[in-house]
Design a protein around this motif. Structure first.
Motif, short mmCIF file in Angstrom:
data_model
loop_
_atom_site.label_atom_id
_atom_site.label_comp_id
_atom_site.label_asym_id
_atom_site.label_seq_id
_atom_site.Cartn_x
_atom_site.Cartn_y
_atom_site.Cartn_z
N LEU A 83 -8.12 17.99 -0.55
CA LEU A 83 -7.52 18.33 -2.63
C LEU A 83 -7.70 20.21 -2.59
CD1 LEU A 83 -7.65 15.85 -3.95
CD2 LEU A 83 -10.13 16.07 -4.71
N ASP A 119 -4.09 14.33 -8.48
CA ASP A 119 -5.57 13.29 -7.56
C ASP A 119 -6.55 13.43 -8.41
OD1 ASP A 119 -3.75 12.30 -5.49
OD2 ASP A 119 -3.84 14.00 -4.29
N LYS A 122 -9.29 11.66 -7.39
CA LYS A 122 -10.19 11.42 -6.14
C LYS A 122 -11.35 11.26 -5.88
CE LYS A 122 -6.12 11.04 -3.16
NZ LYS A 122 -4.87 11.60 -1.72
N VAL A 125 -13.86 8.90 -5.60
CA VAL A 125 -13.74 7.63 -4.69
C VAL A 125 -14.54 8.39 -3.96
CG1 VAL A 125 -11.86 7.55 -2.46
CG2 VAL A 125 -11.26 7.31 -4.77
N ASP A 127 -16.97 10.26 -0.43
CA ASP A 127 -16.69 10.87 0.25
C ASP A 127 -16.48 10.24 1.22
OD1 ASP A 127 -16.67 12.99 -1.44
OD2 ASP A 127 -18.67 13.64 -1.14
N LEU A 130 -12.86 9.36 1.68
CA LEU A 130 -12.28 10.57 1.09
C LEU A 130 -11.99 11.06 1.90
CD1 LEU A 130 -10.53 11.44 -1.18
CD2 LEU A 130 -11.93 13.33 -1.66
N MET A 144 -9.05 3.82 -2.18
CA MET A 144 -8.66 4.84 -2.35
C MET A 144 -7.35 4.50 -2.99
SD MET A 144 -8.16 7.56 -1.17
CE MET A 144 -8.61 8.10 0.47
N ARG A 145 -6.40 3.59 -3.46
CA ARG A 145 -6.08 3.23 -3.88
C ARG A 145 -6.09 3.06 -5.44
NH1 ARG A 145 -0.81 -0.68 -1.52
NH2 ARG A 145 -0.28 0.33 0.03
N HIS A 147 -7.41 5.39 -7.28
CA HIS A 147 -7.84 6.90 -7.92
C HIS A 147 -6.62 7.71 -8.80
CE1 HIS A 147 -3.73 8.27 -4.76
NE2 HIS A 147 -3.83 9.39 -5.40
N THR A 148 -5.21 6.60 -8.58
CA THR A 148 -4.43 7.15 -9.31
C THR A 148 -4.44 6.14 -10.82
OG1 THR A 148 -3.21 4.85 -9.16
CG2 THR A 148 -2.50 6.92 -7.83
#
Length: 247
Positions: A83, A119, A122, A125, A127, A130, A144-145, A147-148
């Motif tokens: 990341l 990002d 994230k 999110v 761990d 991730l 996961m999606r 995160h935006t």
């Protein structure tokens, strides 16, 4: 709107041997700064992006002096720190690509900051999702999606945040065919900034080692980008990016 055109902005103005010393300092500073920023944000600390703006200036100046220096350093990767490395390398690629596309200095600056922070969500999110070494389940993909949106929400608390930064954070996974996320935007609704960052984001992700696979060669990444032009990526921008990588 700014004119989006090709320029000879990557021509070196100082020798590589001279700029590489400065670029190494900037790259190391970037890793430390972004790492500290992420650690602070992860524990719920107040977000101060002023140092990120200063870093973006340094990246821009180095690329203008000799783009090859930072370009070389951007290939240094650590699989266990994806990341952080991805965010730093994305800012390097965005500095190169933005100069190549002829973005004005101010607009490029904000786009680089957006790339550095794209990002951020994230960090919220889990761990185990991730860093999962295997394929994600449909439910995990859904998490996961997020995160935006999570990144956008983290940044939106800053009343002085430039709209380019928040736009890149929220929309760098939108697609030209309307099948992206989080809002399934139509092609005409996706800004040029989100389009630019989506390309460099995909390129770096494809060529990076991940916890679940090894990175692919640059040539294969270029083939993937080209194959998905007009569907996932802006056709004109993808073709320009491929020309830049060739340069």
């Amino acid at each position: 709107c700014i004119r989006d055109r090709l320029t000879p902005g990557l021509r070196p103005h100082v020798p590589l041997a001279e700029e590489i010393v400065i670029a190494q300092q900037i790259h190391s500073q970037a890793q430390n700064l972004v790492g500290d920023f992420m650690n602070h944000a992860k524990v719920g600390g107040a977000i101060d992006i002023a140092p990120i703006h200063e870093l973006a200036d340094e990246l821009q100046h180095s690329v203008l002096r000799n783009a090859n220096a930072l370009s070389c350093l951007g290939r240094i990767r650590e699989k266990d720190n994806y990341l952080l490395e991805h965010s730093v390398n994305l800012s390097v690629l965005m500095s190169l690509f933005g100069n190549y596309r002829g973005l004005s200095a101010d607009v490029l600056h904000q786009t680089i900051v957006g790339a550095l922070l794209h990002d951020l969500g994230k960090l919220k999110v889990p761990d185990e999702i991730l860093n999962k070494p295997g394929a994600l389940t449909p439910e995990e993909h859904g998490i996961m999606r997020q995160h935006t949106t999570l990144g956008y929400e983290l940044l939106s608390g800053d009343p002085h945040l430039d709209p380019i930064i928040s736009d890149v954070s929220r929309h760098h996974h939108e697609r030209m065919d309307g099948r992206g996320y989080p809002e399934q935007l139509a092609e005409w609704e996706i800004s040029r900034f989100a389009r630019l960052v989506s390309i460099v984001d995909a390129y770096d992700a494809i060529t990076s080692d991940r916890c679940y696979r090894d990175g692919l060669p640059a040539s294969e990444a270029i083939r993937i980008l080209f194959r998905n032009r007009g569907q996932q990526f802006d056709t004109t921008m993808v073709e320009a990016f491929i020309r830049m990588i060739g340069v």
